[in-house]
Design an enzyme around this catalytic site. Structure first.
Site, PDB file in Angstrom:
ATOM      1  N   ARG A  93      32.592  28.661 104.552  1.00 39.15           N
ATOM      2  CA  ARG A  93      31.228  28.249 104.198  1.00 39.15           C
ATOM      3  C   ARG A  93      30.496  27.872 105.482  1.00 39.15           C
ATOM      4  O   ARG A  93      30.877  26.928 106.165  1.00 39.15           O
ATOM      5  CB  ARG A  93      31.273  27.050 103.238  1.00 39.15           C
ATOM      6  CG  ARG A  93      29.908  26.486 102.966  1.00 39.15           C
ATOM      7  CD  ARG A  93      29.910  25.335 101.956  1.00 39.15           C
ATOM      8  NE  ARG A  93      28.547  24.865 101.812  1.00 39.15           N
ATOM      9  CZ  ARG A  93      28.116  23.641 102.097  1.00 39.15           C
ATOM     10  NH1 ARG A  93      28.967  22.703 102.491  1.00 39.15           N
ATOM     11  NH2 ARG A  93      26.848  23.334 101.960  1.00 39.15           N
ATOM     12  N   HIS A 137      20.889  23.885 105.760  1.00 41.16           N
ATOM     13  CA  HIS A 137      21.696  22.686 106.014  1.00 41.16           C
ATOM     14  C   HIS A 137      20.914  21.836 107.020  1.00 41.16           C
ATOM     15  O   HIS A 137      21.360  21.599 108.136  1.00 41.16           O
ATOM     16  CB  HIS A 137      23.079  23.081 106.530  1.00 41.16           C
ATOM     17  CG  HIS A 137      24.119  22.012 106.390  1.00 41.16           C
ATOM     18  ND1 HIS A 137      25.305  22.191 105.730  1.00 41.16           N
ATOM     19  CD2 HIS A 137      24.152  20.732 106.840  1.00 41.16           C
ATOM     20  CE1 HIS A 137      26.031  21.084 105.781  1.00 41.16           C
ATOM     21  NE2 HIS A 137      25.341  20.171 106.447  1.00 41.16           N
ATOM     22  N   GLU A 182      22.903  19.378 100.140  1.00 40.58           N
ATOM     23  CA  GLU A 182      22.586  17.961 100.041  1.00 40.58           C
ATOM     24  C   GLU A 182      21.109  17.641 100.215  1.00 40.58           C
ATOM     25  O   GLU A 182      20.718  16.964 101.188  1.00 40.58           O
ATOM     26  CB  GLU A 182      23.404  17.170 101.074  1.00 40.58           C
ATOM     27  CG  GLU A 182      24.895  17.364 100.951  1.00 40.58           C
ATOM     28  CD  GLU A 182      25.686  16.362 101.799  1.00 40.58           C
ATOM     29  OE1 GLU A 182      25.060  15.573 102.518  1.00 40.58           O
ATOM     30  OE2 GLU A 182      26.916  16.356 101.714  1.00 40.58           O
ATOM     31  N   ASN A 309      29.781  17.979  97.238  1.00 36.50           N
ATOM     32  CA  ASN A 309      30.350  17.388  98.453  1.00 36.50           C
ATOM     33  C   ASN A 309      30.750  15.961  98.129  1.00 36.50           C
ATOM     34  O   ASN A 309      29.959  15.194  97.582  1.00 36.50           O
ATOM     35  CB  ASN A 309      29.316  17.367  99.583  1.00 36.50           C
ATOM     36  CG  ASN A 309      28.974  18.767 100.082  1.00 36.50           C
ATOM     37  OD1 ASN A 309      29.593  19.751  99.654  1.00 36.50           O
ATOM     38  ND2 ASN A 309      28.010  18.868 100.958  1.00 36.50           N
ATOM     39  N   TYR A 311      32.948  12.406  99.584  1.00 35.86           N
ATOM     40  CA  TYR A 311      33.664  11.693 100.655  1.00 35.86           C
ATOM     41  C   TYR A 311      34.191  10.330 100.226  1.00 35.86           C
ATOM     42  O   TYR A 311      35.304   9.967 100.560  1.00 35.86           O
ATOM     43  CB  TYR A 311      32.755  11.536 101.892  1.00 35.86           C
ATOM     44  CG  TYR A 311      32.465  12.862 102.555  1.00 35.86           C
ATOM     45  CD1 TYR A 311      33.328  13.393 103.498  1.00 35.86           C
ATOM     46  CD2 TYR A 311      31.346  13.618 102.191  1.00 35.86           C
ATOM     47  CE1 TYR A 311      33.095  14.628 104.089  1.00 35.86           C
ATOM     48  CE2 TYR A 311      31.100  14.863 102.775  1.00 35.86           C
ATOM     49  CZ  TYR A 311      31.984  15.360 103.714  1.00 35.86           C
ATOM     50  OH  TYR A 311      31.769  16.589 104.279  1.00 35.86           O
ATOM     51  N   GLU A 386      32.476  20.523 100.175  1.00 33.60           N
ATOM     52  CA  GLU A 386      32.860  19.714 101.339  1.00 33.60           C
ATOM     53  C   GLU A 386      33.720  18.558 100.891  1.00 33.60           C
ATOM     54  O   GLU A 386      33.418  17.892  99.899  1.00 33.60           O
ATOM     55  CB  GLU A 386      31.646  19.079 102.046  1.00 33.60           C
ATOM     56  CG  GLU A 386      30.847  20.008 102.884  1.00 33.60           C
ATOM     57  CD  GLU A 386      29.663  19.331 103.562  1.00 33.60           C
ATOM     58  OE1 GLU A 386      29.740  18.105 103.832  1.00 33.60           O
ATOM     59  OE2 GLU A 386      28.675  20.022 103.801  1.00 33.60           O
TER      60      GLU A 386
HETATM   61  C1  GCO Z   1      27.138  17.033 104.584  1.00 32.79           C
HETATM   62  C2  GCO Z   1      27.055  17.009 105.813  1.00 32.79           C
HETATM   63  C3  GCO Z   1      27.959  17.377 106.854  1.00 32.79           C
HETATM   64  C4  GCO Z   1      28.511  16.173 107.478  1.00 32.79           C
HETATM   65  C5  GCO Z   1      29.645  15.642 106.658  1.00 32.79           C
HETATM   66  C6  GCO Z   1      30.229  14.383 107.214  1.00 32.79           C
HETATM   67  O1  GCO Z   1      26.792  18.121 104.065  1.00 32.79           O
HETATM   68  O2  GCO Z   1      27.437  15.961 104.103  1.00 32.79           O
HETATM   69  O3  GCO Z   1      26.386  18.052 105.600  1.00 32.79           O
HETATM   70  O4  GCO Z   1      27.116  18.083 107.685  1.00 32.79           O
HETATM   71  O5  GCO Z   1      28.931  16.452 108.740  1.00 32.79           O
HETATM   72  O6  GCO Z   1      29.206  15.358 105.385  1.00 32.79           O
HETATM   73  O7  GCO Z   1      29.274  13.389 107.250  1.00 32.79           O
END
Ligand code: GCO
Length: 486
Positions: A93, A137, A182, A309, A311, A386
């Site tokens: 990607r 992006h 995002e 995405n 985290y 992601e």
């Molecule tokens: C996202 C960000 C990434 C970041 C990653 C870590 O899409 O969130 O696009 O570019 O680098 O999330 O923060």
């Protein structure tokens, strides 16, 4: 999304199971983004983007770092393609730099810029790797920002024209198109908090940008459908937030921030409506008159999958006005707010462990998120576009005398999140694949090069690439399709 910490069956579980099997159709890959890796900021006719301007504005990015050189991927394309093949990636990607294609965001194609992406896509296909292309992006051509950027409705139409151009040129070669990455960040960090380019801090502009990004998405999907081959999939990637409500006021806090972060994108895109409660909450900021008749129908286009995405998670309640207010929402402190109209919401520090970003590690959040989206839109396939983690890596001399990075924490992070994704699939989620963030260390926006997310190490002095142990672990996972510890 809206999951409560006590209700989650997942929390008692630590996600270290082994032996989980991923089916043959599950697509394992890795992700990057143009400004974060390409470098070659002024090569071959590329026009400046808002991130060129922002990163060169003193005080905006850690250490004054810029994407001028980044990983120099633009000049090291073949080497990077070979590396992807060596790791066994099934998909890659990447994002396209709009200002390489149209230096001012409008007008004819800059052929040398286009040629780079044609080489990239052909190189992936030749190596049996599926190209997943993100059109946006965050690197808006600066010329469009000068005309108002995402506060201007015209930007959405310019984006649709650019999408059509890309579809016409690459439409029979891209396996999956992702319109926006995002949009939450583009709107709220770009125009609200000012932590990201273009660095504006205005609540009205942030909410206006939300709508124009949604519109841009819908218009782009329509344009792509008209020109790409029938089997290409079209999607959008959202960074859906997982909020854990805290205490009595938790549910109200959750309603407000879930509205801004998740429902303002999901509902127009997937249902063709804007959430009435969010429009009411923000009525003191804007009357939302920038939503024209027919816009929500345009925004709501059939999608082949939703990219997610993920985290970490957030814990929220309404601030009681006492003591020191915490704002631990995981985003870089900035002059404005990323939460227009939700100033009463307090983001509480999360229990650890944490990554180097200070983000809490909570694989249950991924399982909860995938399941909650699936429950609301059961027919919509999902893809993790992601997931990954920054840690302070150390380079050592490996057994063979070559440099090595024993990044056990990153491997453990990935292991637990793959297990969470697997559990979500066991619970009925139609999850099509997983793109690890990121293929290589890169320019981490406001943090510059200080945070390393790669499964491949980049030495920023020599630009040498070294697969970390997490890359070797991932490579084995892809080859065996069975989850094992590091
Ligand atoms: C996202 C960000 C990434 C970041 C990653 C870590 O899409 O969130 O696009 O570019 O680098 O999330 O923060």
């Amino acid at each position: 999304m809206t999951t409560s910490s006590t209700a989650s069956p997942a929390l008692s579980f630590d996600y270290r199971d082994e032996g989980l099997v991923f089916g043959p159709d599950f697509v394992f890959g890795s992700a990057t983004a143009s400004y974060q890796i390409e470098g070659a900021f002024n090569a071959d006719g590329r026009g400046p983007s808002i991130w060129d301007t922002f990163s060169k504005t003193p005080g905006k990015v850690w250490n004054g770092d810029t994407g001028d050189v980044a990983c120099d991927h633009y000049h090291r394309l073949e080497e990077d393609l070979d590396l992807m093949q060596k790791l066994g990636l099934e998909a890659y990607r990447f994002s396209i730099s709009w200002s390489r294609i149209q230096p001012t965001g409008r007008g004819p194609v800059n052929e040398t810029g286009m040629a780079f992406y044609e080489r990239l896509v052909d190189g992936l296909i030749a190596r049996g790797i599926k190209p997943l292309a993100t059109l946006y992006h965050w690197d808006l051509p600066q010329a469009l920002e000068d005309e108002g950027g995402w506060t201007s409705r015209d930007t959405a139409y310019a984006f649709a024209d650019y999408a059509r151009l890309m579809g016409e040129r690459l439409g029979n070669r891209i396996a999956g198109w992702i319109t926006l990455n995002e949009p939450w960040c583009s709107a709220y960090l770009g125009y609200g908090s000012g932590a990201h380019a273009p660095g504006r801090t205005n609540d009205v502009e942030a909410l206006t940008a939300v709508h124009h990004l949604n519109l841009a998405h819908g218009l782009a999907v329509k344009e792509l459908r008209a020109v790409v081959s029938a089997d290409a999939e079209i999607a959008v990637t959202l960074n859906l937030h997982v909020f854990r409500p805290e205490g009595e006021t938790g549910p109200e806090a959750l309603r407000r921030v879930d509205g801004l972060a998740n429902r303002l994108f999901l509902e127009p895109m997937l249902n063709g409506t804007y959430p009435a409660d969010v429009l009411a909450d923000t009525a003191g900021i804007t009357a939302w008159s920038f939503i024209h008749d027919g816009d929500t129908q345009l925004i709501c286009q059939p999608l082949d999958f939703l990219g997610i995405n993920y985290y970490s998670t957030n814990r929220v309640r309404i601030w009681d006005g006492k003591g020191e207010r915490t704002n631990a929402d995981g985003h870089k402190p900035a002059p404005g707010t990323a939460w227009p109209g939700a100033g009463m919401v307090e983001f509480l520090p999360q229990p650890g462990p944490y990554t180097e970003m200070g983000w809490n590690i909570d694989p249950a959040g991924l399982e909860d998120l995938l399941v909650s989206v699936h429950e609301r839109w059961p027919d919509l396939p999902l893809m993790v576009t992601e997931n990954g983690a920054a840690f302070a890596d150390e380079v050592v001399t490996g057994a063979d005398g070559a440099p090595a990075v024993h990044d056990v924490e990153r491997t453990d992070y990935l292991h637990r999140h793959f297990a969470a994704a697997h559990r979500a699939m066991q619970r009925g989620v139609d999850l099509r694949g997983y793109q690890v963030w990121s293929l290589m260390d890169n320019f981490e926006w406001g943090y510059g090069y200080s945070k390393r997310f790669g499964i491949v190490r980049v030495d920023y002095d020599t630009l040498e690439r070294t697969p970390k142990d997490s890359a070797l672990w991932y490579s084995r996972l892809i080859a065996e399709r069975v989850l094992r510890a590091g």
